[in-house]
Design a protein around this motif. Sequence first.
Motif, PDB file in Angstrom:
ATOM      1  N   SER A 220       0.840  -1.199   0.000  1.00 46.62           N
ATOM      2  CA  SER A 220       0.000   0.000   0.000  1.00 46.62           C
ATOM      3  C   SER A 220       0.875   1.249   0.000  1.00 46.62           C
ATOM      4  O   SER A 220       1.987   1.241   0.525  1.00 46.62           O
ATOM      5  CB  SER A 220      -0.922   0.015   1.226  1.00 46.62           C
TER       6      SER A 220
ATOM      7  N   ASN B 291      -4.966   1.781  -0.699  1.00 53.24           N
ATOM      8  CA  ASN B 291      -5.821   0.674  -0.270  1.00 53.24           C
ATOM      9  C   ASN B 291      -6.646   1.104   0.937  1.00 53.24           C
ATOM     10  O   ASN B 291      -6.290   2.065   1.635  1.00 53.24           O
ATOM     11  CB  ASN B 291      -4.986  -0.561   0.099  1.00 53.24           C
ATOM     12  N   ASN B 292      -7.739   0.410   1.166  1.00 55.29           N
ATOM     13  CA  ASN B 292      -8.534   0.684   2.361  1.00 55.29           C
ATOM     14  C   ASN B 292      -7.653   0.547   3.598  1.00 55.29           C
ATOM     15  O   ASN B 292      -6.764  -0.304   3.655  1.00 55.29           O
ATOM     16  CB  ASN B 292      -9.710  -0.285   2.461  1.00 55.29           C
TER      17      ASN B 292
ATOM     18  N   ARG C 150      -7.224   1.727   8.145  1.00 61.97           N
ATOM     19  CA  ARG C 150      -7.772   2.281   9.378  1.00 61.97           C
ATOM     20  C   ARG C 150      -6.846   3.410   9.797  1.00 61.97           C
ATOM     21  O   ARG C 150      -5.646   3.207   9.985  1.00 61.97           O
ATOM     22  CB  ARG C 150      -7.870   1.216  10.472  1.00 61.97           C
TER      23      ARG C 150
ATOM     24  N   PRO D  19     -12.105   3.087  10.028  1.00 63.41           N
ATOM     25  CA  PRO D  19     -11.924   2.701   8.621  1.00 63.41           C
ATOM     26  C   PRO D  19     -12.080   3.884   7.680  1.00 63.41           C
ATOM     27  O   PRO D  19     -12.895   4.783   7.909  1.00 63.41           O
ATOM     28  CB  PRO D  19     -13.046   1.673   8.397  1.00 63.41           C
TER      29      PRO D  19
ATOM     30  N   PRO E 193     -11.921   4.463   3.209  1.00 64.39           N
ATOM     31  CA  PRO E 193     -11.692   3.832   1.901  1.00 64.39           C
ATOM     32  C   PRO E 193     -10.458   4.415   1.218  1.00 64.39           C
ATOM     33  O   PRO E 193     -10.038   5.541   1.503  1.00 64.39           O
ATOM     34  CB  PRO E 193     -12.966   4.172   1.109  1.00 64.39           C
ATOM     35  N   LYS E 194      -9.885   3.647   0.319  1.00 62.15           N
ATOM     36  CA  LYS E 194      -8.773   4.167  -0.468  1.00 62.15           C
ATOM     37  C   LYS E 194      -9.244   5.379  -1.264  1.00 62.15           C
ATOM     38  O   LYS E 194     -10.414   5.481  -1.650  1.00 62.15           O
ATOM     39  CB  LYS E 194      -8.230   3.098  -1.412  1.00 62.15           C
TER      40      LYS E 194
ATOM     41  N   THR F 138      -4.608  -8.081   2.878  1.00 60.45           N
ATOM     42  CA  THR F 138      -4.582  -7.458   1.552  1.00 60.45           C
ATOM     43  C   THR F 138      -3.494  -8.059   0.677  1.00 60.45           C
ATOM     44  O   THR F 138      -3.738  -8.475  -0.462  1.00 60.45           O
ATOM     45  CB  THR F 138      -4.371  -5.938   1.672  1.00 60.45           C
TER      46      THR F 138
END
Length: 319
Positions: A62, A103-104, A106, A111, A113-114, A200
């Motif tokens: 990521s 990438n998604n 936290r 959380p 989102p990307k 991931t």
Amino acid sequence: MKNTISLILCLSILFFLLSCNKSSMENNEKIENNKISLVENSNLRLPTKSQFASVSQVIGTSDIFISYFRPSVNNRTIWGDVVLWDSLWRAGAEGASTFRISNNARVGGKPIPKGDYSFFVIPRKNLPWTIIFNKNINLFGIHLYDENEDVLRFDADAINSPFVETMTFTFSKVNSYSTILKLSWAEKTIEIPIDFDKTTSWNNIKKFIENNEQPDSLLWRDYLSIGNYCVFTEDKDYALYSMGLIDKSLDIQETFENLKIKSDLYAVLSQYDSASKYAKDAHALGSTTGMPLHVANLLEENIRKYNSLNIDNSNLPRE
């Protein structure tokens, strides 16, 4: 009568002159609007008061990318003066700071989102500061900021820290799954934890193997690369999965490299007797195939270490 005629004549002349002047101004404005700005359409770079900067960090598979302008203290009182308490701050200068994740993740334990976000902070004197991620990245400072476009809000403690003249974003405690993003300016620092899902990378690996594992499609080095990735993650579940991949690598071609990785995987599983065995096999084969000296030294060191540990963990599968 003559006076009346003279007055009418004067007013007519004045009206005519005003009309001409207005027409001239309108024509000049049209001409100006139709002109091409030489500055805007040239390679001339004009300096800004605060300098633009960007910082990026790879976390596993990521990417994190931050762009911002860096204000300096310049003998000013920053907190509570230049940056007011309990007020929205752009976390920089000039345009709003922006934050991109591939990438998604936290962030701050929540959380997100990307995607691309603008980044804001609300400093507080005696309370945790509020961190804000907003989906509108085309903002100049806080102008046109809309709270309804916030994607994420959370609180973070601002800690006293060594003085930093020019505002800086940095990354610390970096590993293949997480990092701490630090914003430091003057005598304050806020720390923002960023975590990516461990699965991931492995989902990508498994999908890659499923899509490519045809006869003769993957080389022994392909399986080796995946096994090597597992070694430095030190994850036992992934070590078990990678053990099968290394066996496929060995079936294609036995080398000191894949024997060493199999030894390393057994060490991750705390099966040091098997780790020692495969380290010895790797050393023996490498001695006849041009193994680099530093690899030979590392294998010898590992053999001594594994022999001294010699831990038998019966809860884990053995060869």
